[in-house]
Enzyme design. Structure first.
Site, mmCIF file in Angstrom:
data_model
loop_
_atom_site.group_PDB
_atom_site.id
_atom_site.type_symbol
_atom_site.label_atom_id
_atom_site.label_comp_id
_atom_site.label_asym_id
_atom_site.label_seq_id
_atom_site.Cartn_x
_atom_site.Cartn_y
_atom_site.Cartn_z
ATOM 1 N N GLY A 116 34.790 35.185 44.692
ATOM 2 C CA GLY A 116 35.399 36.023 43.672
ATOM 3 C C GLY A 116 34.689 37.347 43.487
ATOM 4 N N TYR A 148 32.638 38.397 33.508
ATOM 5 C CA TYR A 148 31.733 38.443 32.356
ATOM 6 C C TYR A 148 31.492 37.034 31.850
ATOM 7 C CZ TYR A 148 30.391 38.744 27.437
ATOM 8 O OH TYR A 148 29.766 38.557 26.224
ATOM 9 N N HIS A 149 30.252 36.763 31.466
ATOM 10 C CA HIS A 149 29.925 35.534 30.744
ATOM 11 C C HIS A 149 29.160 35.917 29.478
ATOM 12 C CE1 HIS A 149 31.352 33.234 34.040
ATOM 13 N NE2 HIS A 149 30.329 33.447 34.832
ATOM 14 N N GLY A 176 32.041 26.731 39.027
ATOM 15 C CA GLY A 176 33.170 26.003 38.447
ATOM 16 C C GLY A 176 34.136 26.915 37.724
ATOM 17 N N PHE A 177 34.148 26.864 36.371
ATOM 18 C CA PHE A 177 35.151 27.611 35.608
ATOM 19 C C PHE A 177 34.526 28.238 34.373
ATOM 20 C CE2 PHE A 177 35.303 23.275 33.866
ATOM 21 C CZ PHE A 177 35.192 23.518 32.506
ATOM 22 N N CYS A 190 37.606 40.245 37.603
ATOM 23 C CA CYS A 190 38.142 39.599 38.806
ATOM 24 C C CYS A 190 38.899 40.575 39.702
ATOM 25 C CB CYS A 190 39.032 38.413 38.433
ATOM 26 S SG CYS A 190 38.161 37.162 37.480
#
Length: 217
Positions: free
Chosen positions: A76, A80-81, A158-159, A176
């Site tokens: 990908g 942002y996290h 993961g997600f 993304c």
């Protein structure tokens, strides 16, 4: 919360976990799973504010690096996290669960979609755009991201699902690599916005998620 499946550890962090620390822990667990020395893992957590760059990230998509930027081995582009976002790191042995990466990615999407449905959000996949999508008012918006890596048939990363993050923080990147679509969250859509509710919904659908990968040997 107890693990929904006895052979898979279900871990929930009670405070934000620094990204590099989380990745090191995840990779150590993956190595142990590969060696047959540890159970598979579903780890639910959140991070302090960061941007991560996947293996196909375009530097032009980093618009304003107001938070630390970490290169990561997942697939990908930029994402942002941060606080208010539920991260799910999933360490599974696909060597005994079908050895099909495409099936795994679709299964992750369907797992998150089923959990969101439990809290009143109609989400769906889009064939040419990996991730989790929904309608926010009159437009299509992204509510969750999928980013995985598979090493020797053991999964990593993961997600992420936007429960109640500060959506303005996504403004430092093209999320993304999709400039034409906004991001949204459970809170912005007016639904129950807490981790415990979403985690419980995920737990209810963990069995079907694992079963969809194929019979363990």
């Amino acid at each position: 919360m107890d693990s929904p499946l006895p052979d898979i550890e279900w871990r929930i962090a009670d405070a934000p976990v620094p990204y590099e620390e989380a990745v090191a822990t995840m990779e150590a667990r993956a190595a142990a799973v590969l060696a047959g020395e540890a159970h598979e893992l579903v780890w639910l957590l959140e991070h302090p504010p960061i941007y991560t760059a996947g293996t196909s990230a375009d530097p032009a998509d980093l618009l304003d690096p107001r938070f630390p930027v970490h290169k990561t081995g997942r697939g990908g582009k930029y994402t942002y996290h941060g606080p208010g976002q539920r991260i799910g790191y999933v360490v599974l042995d696909l060597g005994r669960r079908g050895r099909d990466v495409r099936t795994y990615v679709h299964a992750l999407e369907n797992w998150v979609i089923a959990a969101l449905s439990r809290i009143g959000i109609a989400a769906y996949p889009v064939p040419d755009r990996i991730g989790i999508w929904t309608r926010d008012g009159g437009e299509e918006a992204k509510i969750g991201a999928i980013g995985v890596r598979v090493r020797k048939w053991v999964t990593l990363h993961g997600f992420s699902v936007n429960i109640a993050p500060d959506l303005a923080h996504f403004g430092g990147i093209v999320p993304c690599g999709l400039p034409d679509y906004p991001v949204t969250s459970v809170a912005k859509l007016g639904k129950t916005a807490d981790f415990a509710t979403f985690d419980a919904a995920l737990a209810l659908h963990t069995g079907p998620f694992i079963e969809s990968l194929g019979q363990a040997r």
